[in-house]
Design an enzyme around this catalytic site. Sequence first.
Site, PDB file in Angstrom:
ATOM      1  N   GLN A  16     119.867  42.005  55.055  1.00 35.15           N
ATOM      2  CA  GLN A  16     119.291  41.247  53.934  1.00 35.15           C
ATOM      3  C   GLN A  16     117.830  40.852  54.169  1.00 35.15           C
ATOM      4  O   GLN A  16     117.043  40.862  53.224  1.00 35.15           O
ATOM      5  CB  GLN A  16     120.171  40.077  53.507  1.00 35.15           C
ATOM      6  CG  GLN A  16     120.709  39.170  54.571  1.00 35.15           C
ATOM      7  CD  GLN A  16     120.888  37.767  54.052  1.00 35.15           C
ATOM      8  OE1 GLN A  16     120.727  37.516  52.851  1.00 35.15           O
ATOM      9  NE2 GLN A  16     121.185  36.831  54.925  1.00 35.15           N
ATOM     10  N   VAL A 132     112.743  38.499  65.253  1.00 29.85           N
ATOM     11  CA  VAL A 132     113.299  37.618  64.214  1.00 29.85           C
ATOM     12  C   VAL A 132     114.779  37.337  64.506  1.00 29.85           C
ATOM     13  O   VAL A 132     115.275  36.238  64.310  1.00 29.85           O
ATOM     14  CB  VAL A 132     113.137  38.286  62.821  1.00 29.85           C
ATOM     15  CG1 VAL A 132     113.814  37.452  61.733  1.00 29.85           C
ATOM     16  CG2 VAL A 132     111.666  38.482  62.489  1.00 29.85           C
ATOM     17  N   ASN A 134     118.234  36.340  65.912  1.00 33.26           N
ATOM     18  CA  ASN A 134     118.573  35.173  66.736  1.00 33.26           C
ATOM     19  C   ASN A 134     119.472  35.520  67.919  1.00 33.26           C
ATOM     20  O   ASN A 134     120.257  36.457  67.824  1.00 33.26           O
ATOM     21  CB  ASN A 134     119.275  34.131  65.854  1.00 33.26           C
ATOM     22  CG  ASN A 134     118.275  33.338  65.055  1.00 33.26           C
ATOM     23  OD1 ASN A 134     117.212  32.991  65.561  1.00 33.26           O
ATOM     24  ND2 ASN A 134     118.608  33.052  63.793  1.00 33.26           N
ATOM     25  N   ASP A 162     109.937  27.921  60.512  1.00 37.78           N
ATOM     26  CA  ASP A 162     110.019  26.478  60.793  1.00 37.78           C
ATOM     27  C   ASP A 162     108.686  25.807  60.434  1.00 37.78           C
ATOM     28  O   ASP A 162     108.664  24.705  59.868  1.00 37.78           O
ATOM     29  CB  ASP A 162     110.355  26.280  62.278  1.00 37.78           C
ATOM     30  CG  ASP A 162     111.515  27.173  62.685  1.00 37.78           C
ATOM     31  OD1 ASP A 162     112.592  27.026  62.087  1.00 37.78           O
ATOM     32  OD2 ASP A 162     111.334  28.062  63.538  1.00 37.78           O
ATOM     33  N   HIS A 190     113.383  28.230  68.264  1.00 36.39           N
ATOM     34  CA  HIS A 190     113.841  28.345  66.866  1.00 36.39           C
ATOM     35  C   HIS A 190     115.312  27.952  66.837  1.00 36.39           C
ATOM     36  O   HIS A 190     116.211  28.788  66.876  1.00 36.39           O
ATOM     37  CB  HIS A 190     113.649  29.761  66.331  1.00 36.39           C
ATOM     38  CG  HIS A 190     114.298  29.932  64.978  1.00 36.39           C
ATOM     39  ND1 HIS A 190     113.827  29.297  63.852  1.00 36.39           N
ATOM     40  CD2 HIS A 190     115.402  30.610  64.593  1.00 36.39           C
ATOM     41  CE1 HIS A 190     114.613  29.600  62.828  1.00 36.39           C
ATOM     42  NE2 HIS A 190     115.575  30.388  63.243  1.00 36.39           N
TER      43      HIS A 190
HETATM   44  P1  NAD Z   1     122.106  41.029  58.220  1.00 34.19           P
HETATM   45  O1  NAD Z   1     123.425  40.974  58.920  1.00 34.19           O
HETATM   46  O2  NAD Z   1     122.039  41.050  56.736  1.00 34.19           O
HETATM   47  O3  NAD Z   1     121.317  42.330  58.733  1.00 34.19           O
HETATM   48  C1  NAD Z   1     121.176  42.637  60.072  1.00 34.19           C
HETATM   49  C2  NAD Z   1     121.145  44.146  60.171  1.00 34.19           C
HETATM   50  O4  NAD Z   1     120.821  44.476  61.513  1.00 34.19           O
HETATM   51  C3  NAD Z   1     122.483  44.814  59.856  1.00 34.19           C
HETATM   52  O5  NAD Z   1     122.292  45.775  58.844  1.00 34.19           O
HETATM   53  C4  NAD Z   1     122.900  45.434  61.187  1.00 34.19           C
HETATM   54  O6  NAD Z   1     123.571  46.669  61.016  1.00 34.19           O
HETATM   55  C5  NAD Z   1     121.545  45.636  61.851  1.00 34.19           C
HETATM   56  N1  NAD Z   1     121.589  45.718  63.321  1.00 34.19           N
HETATM   57  C6  NAD Z   1     122.376  45.032  64.176  1.00 34.19           C
HETATM   58  N2  NAD Z   1     122.142  45.418  65.426  1.00 34.19           N
HETATM   59  C7  NAD Z   1     121.162  46.346  65.374  1.00 34.19           C
HETATM   60  C8  NAD Z   1     120.509  47.129  66.341  1.00 34.19           C
HETATM   61  N3  NAD Z   1     120.821  47.033  67.634  1.00 34.19           N
HETATM   62  N4  NAD Z   1     119.559  48.003  65.933  1.00 34.19           N
HETATM   63  C9  NAD Z   1     119.244  48.126  64.635  1.00 34.19           C
HETATM   64  N5  NAD Z   1     119.851  47.413  63.654  1.00 34.19           N
HETATM   65  C10 NAD Z   1     120.796  46.535  64.020  1.00 34.19           C
HETATM   66  O7  NAD Z   1     121.247  39.835  58.848  1.00 34.19           O
HETATM   67  P2  NAD Z   1     119.905  39.204  58.299  1.00 34.19           P
HETATM   68  O8  NAD Z   1     120.240  38.123  57.344  1.00 34.19           O
HETATM   69  O9  NAD Z   1     118.971  40.287  57.886  1.00 34.19           O
HETATM   70  O10 NAD Z   1     119.373  38.464  59.630  1.00 34.19           O
HETATM   71  C11 NAD Z   1     118.976  39.200  60.740  1.00 34.19           C
HETATM   72  C12 NAD Z   1     118.744  38.273  61.939  1.00 34.19           C
HETATM   73  O11 NAD Z   1     117.668  37.380  61.667  1.00 34.19           O
HETATM   74  C13 NAD Z   1     119.931  37.375  62.297  1.00 34.19           C
HETATM   75  O12 NAD Z   1     120.026  37.336  63.703  1.00 34.19           O
HETATM   76  C14 NAD Z   1     119.521  36.018  61.762  1.00 34.19           C
HETATM   77  O13 NAD Z   1     120.167  34.964  62.449  1.00 34.19           O
HETATM   78  C15 NAD Z   1     118.045  36.061  62.074  1.00 34.19           C
HETATM   79  N6  NAD Z   1     117.200  35.097  61.366  1.00 34.19           N
HETATM   80  C16 NAD Z   1     116.150  34.574  62.068  1.00 34.19           C
HETATM   81  C17 NAD Z   1     115.287  33.671  61.460  1.00 34.19           C
HETATM   82  C18 NAD Z   1     114.117  33.102  62.217  1.00 34.19           C
HETATM   83  O14 NAD Z   1     113.424  32.214  61.668  1.00 34.19           O
HETATM   84  N7  NAD Z   1     113.826  33.511  63.439  1.00 34.19           N
HETATM   85  C19 NAD Z   1     115.511  33.302  60.126  1.00 34.19           C
HETATM   86  C20 NAD Z   1     116.572  33.863  59.424  1.00 34.19           C
HETATM   87  C21 NAD Z   1     117.425  34.768  60.061  1.00 34.19           C
HETATM   88  C1  LMR Z   2     117.223  30.125  59.751  1.00 37.99           C
HETATM   89  O1  LMR Z   2     116.483  29.352  60.383  1.00 37.99           O
HETATM   90  O2  LMR Z   2     117.266  30.149  58.513  1.00 37.99           O
HETATM   91  C2  LMR Z   2     118.128  31.066  60.532  1.00 37.99           C
HETATM   92  O3  LMR Z   2     117.673  31.213  61.837  1.00 37.99           O
HETATM   93  C3  LMR Z   2     119.542  30.569  60.487  1.00 37.99           C
HETATM   94  C4  LMR Z   2     120.493  31.529  61.168  1.00 37.99           C
HETATM   95  O4  LMR Z   2     121.304  31.044  61.987  1.00 37.99           O
HETATM   96  O5  LMR Z   2     120.474  32.747  60.869  1.00 37.99           O
END
Ligand code: NAD
Ligand code: LMR
Length: 328
Positions: A16, A132, A134, A162, A190
């Site tokens: 997503q 990005v 987590n 953040d 984070h």
């Molecule tokens: P999501 O589950 O919709 O998509 C993640 C995608 O990554 C999936 O399609 C999965 O198949 C793919 N994937 C998993 N392992 C992989 C690998 N080794 N190589 C390539 N692709 C791989 O998740 P999302 O909502 O897109 O979120 C992704 C990550 O970002 C999560 O870990 C979420 O917690 C994190 N996140 C971080 C922050 C931040 O501020 N740092 C904010 C929001 C989300």
């Molecule tokens: C966020 O800050 O929105 C994400 O890191 C939350 C999460 O756990 O994916």
Amino acid sequence: MSKKPVRVAVTGAAGQIGYALLFRIASGEMLGKDQPVILQLLEIPDEKAQKALKGVMMELQDCAFPLLVGMEAHSDPMTGFKDTDYALLVGARPRGPGMERADLLAANAQIFTAQGKALNAVASRNVKVLVVGNPANTNAYIAMKSAPDLPAKNFTAMLRLDHNRALSQVAEKTGKAVADIRKLCVWGNHSPTMYADYRFATIGGQNVKDLIDDQVWNETVFLPTVGKRGAAIIEARGLSSAASAANAAIDHMHDWALGTGGEWVTMGIPSQGWYGIPKDTVFGFPVTCENGEYKVVEGLPIDAFSQKCIDKTLAELEGEKDGVKHLL
Ligand code: NAD
Ligand code: LMR
């Protein structure tokens, strides 16, 4: 169009965040409206994920972005990161039912060790990496440690969401415009232990601390609201933040590559010992960016309350580092 195209790798490209991110990279919002890009998109080998990735690529094609001059699908980081100039590591293993934090760290350590090694082997020697997925700081640390031939400073973690969340909360509280807020930052991990800090912030030349002057609001409203915003979004949407996370990733890479014009932003970066944070711990710091390099804002006074907050988020990060030590 005279600039040479750059290669941008994105993992988790069919997820997503990927869906909210790729179209903005291809339209030039990340690296500039004059910078052609080649997208190197990575997903897990799973048939469903690869099929979904093909669908996203069809949509990218249908946008006919003038700056998108190439696009590739990969399932192996050794090919997906070949010669890449920018790598956005979004894909990560989410926490599953019954999974302990240690299991989550271990599962992600595997992913980010492999990706760090692949970057080390095949990416551009100047690759700029943003993690990005987590736990972002520790994943960035793992990738960095797995890539000894690349500059450690090129591995960063996303604290920008953040930072942006803190900006909006301060704007709402003061009734002022986000665009007028300067010198805000977020220290640390984070995670809910992060320390969003408006002690140095100004709005139109006035100190935010004077405009708000309410330590109770800081401690009981502002810090918990910013720190737990990710969880609040998951609770409301049933999914974690995606558009705002993609937006923050664009901001982070844009500013790193093109500069901040002297303004402060927050980046998670490997410490060089700044503010007593141990070397290599990937920690949120206030930085400015110029000529493709970030520079920590040094010499800021740290009062007792701030030190306590910084110590808390550091202790959590050191615990995460300990938890993956044996895997590196
Ligand atoms: P999501 O589950 O919709 O998509 C993640 C995608 O990554 C999936 O399609 C999965 O198949 C793919 N994937 C998993 N392992 C992989 C690998 N080794 N190589 C390539 N692709 C791989 O998740 P999302 O909502 O897109 O979120 C992704 C990550 O970002 C999560 O870990 C979420 O917690 C994190 N996140 C971080 C922050 C931040 O501020 N740092 C904010 C929001 C989300
Ligand atoms: C966020 O800050 O929105 C994400 O890191 C939350 C999460 O756990 O994916």
